[in-house]
Scaffold this active site. Structure first.
Site, PDB file in Angstrom:
ATOM      1  N   HIS A  76       0.835  -1.194   0.000  1.00 55.10           N
ATOM      2  CA  HIS A  76       0.000   0.000   0.000  1.00 55.10           C
ATOM      3  C   HIS A  76       0.870   1.245   0.000  1.00 55.10           C
ATOM      4  CE1 HIS A  76      -3.218  -2.784   1.267  1.00 55.10           C
ATOM      5  NE2 HIS A  76      -4.046  -1.877   0.775  1.00 55.10           N
TER       6      HIS A  76
ATOM      7  N   LYS B  99      -0.723   4.908   4.413  1.00 54.12           N
ATOM      8  CA  LYS B  99      -1.618   3.966   5.093  1.00 54.12           C
ATOM      9  C   LYS B  99      -1.086   3.669   6.489  1.00 54.12           C
ATOM     10  CE  LYS B  99      -4.119  -0.396   4.562  1.00 54.12           C
ATOM     11  NZ  LYS B  99      -5.412   0.254   4.886  1.00 54.12           N
TER      12      LYS B  99
END
Length: 227
Positions: A136, A140
């Site tokens: 990600h 995040k």
């Protein structure tokens, strides 16, 4: 007679996912964003005038969201991840009084990945050792991702053992999840790559339209899709 659009309270409206939901809702005649809330805003006034609340805020907001939704009988679609065990318990208890869709990932493709992972674990058997790799963007906060945790839970039920997860945070990767089954002389990989956040927002809006008038219970995105 033309049906009325579903009135949505969007919690976390100024975040990445919130903005994507707002953009897509503008072209969806079955959805009306009736109110928006962000960190520090009072949820209760907005909750009274909606049919369903979509939550893409922060895990710490869930207590207030559940506490406010329950007495008003409002449906919830929860896409925020990183909840503690106690917060998860709060969600489960609230689902006794209002219908809730709780999903670590609202993508149709990811939910098919969940289904395929379960089937692969059953068919391949104990000769194949599973592991999960997820990537990600650097912004995040939670690691492993909620999606990776869901995959691990699916595999744990099938194998009755803890599943290793590798979390990578780099660049602006929207989301990538790979389940690897390593066996004698062969290896099977199941991968889902998200090109943009629109896939998650579409799924959340689909869940919001589906959950209204459902009986109180904790539902998954697979329930929404009929998988």
């Amino acid at each position: 007679m033309k049906p009325c659009p579903v009135r949505v309270l969007l919690i976390g409206a100024s975040g990445r996912m919130g903005k994507t939901v707002l953009d897509l809702a503008q072209s969806d005649r079955e959805i009306e964003i009736a109110a928006r809330c962000d960190l520090g805003d009072s949820i209760q006034p907005a909750m009274k005038n909606c049919d369903v609340a979509i939550d893409f805020s922060q895990a710490d907001s869930i207590d207030e969201i559940c506490r406010t939704a329950s007495p008003h009988g409002k449906s919830l679609v929860i896409g925020t991840t990183g909840h503690s065990q106690q917060q998860r318990k709060t969600i489960e208890e609230t689902a006794h009084s209002v219908p809730i869709v709780l999903a670590s990932n609202f993508s149709v493709g990811v939910n098919v990945l969940f289904w395929l992972t379960q089937k692969a674990a059953e068919l391949l058997g104990s000769d194949f050792n599973p592991e999960i790799v997820e990537k990600h963007h650097t912004m995040k906060k939670d690691a492993p991702s909620g999606t990776a945790k869901t995959l691990a839970e699916i595999l744990k039920v099938a194998r009755n053992s803890e599943i290793p997860i590798q979390s990578i945070r780099e660049g602006d990767v929207v989301g990538e999840h790979t389940v690897i089954f390593s066996g004698p002389g062969e290896r099977l990989e199941l991968t889902h790559r998200a090109a943009n956040r629109g896939i998650f927002a579409r799924g959340a809006l689909r869940a919001a339209k589906w959950i209204v008038d459902k009986p109180p219970r904790l539902y998954s995105m697979q329930d929404v899709l009929g998988l």
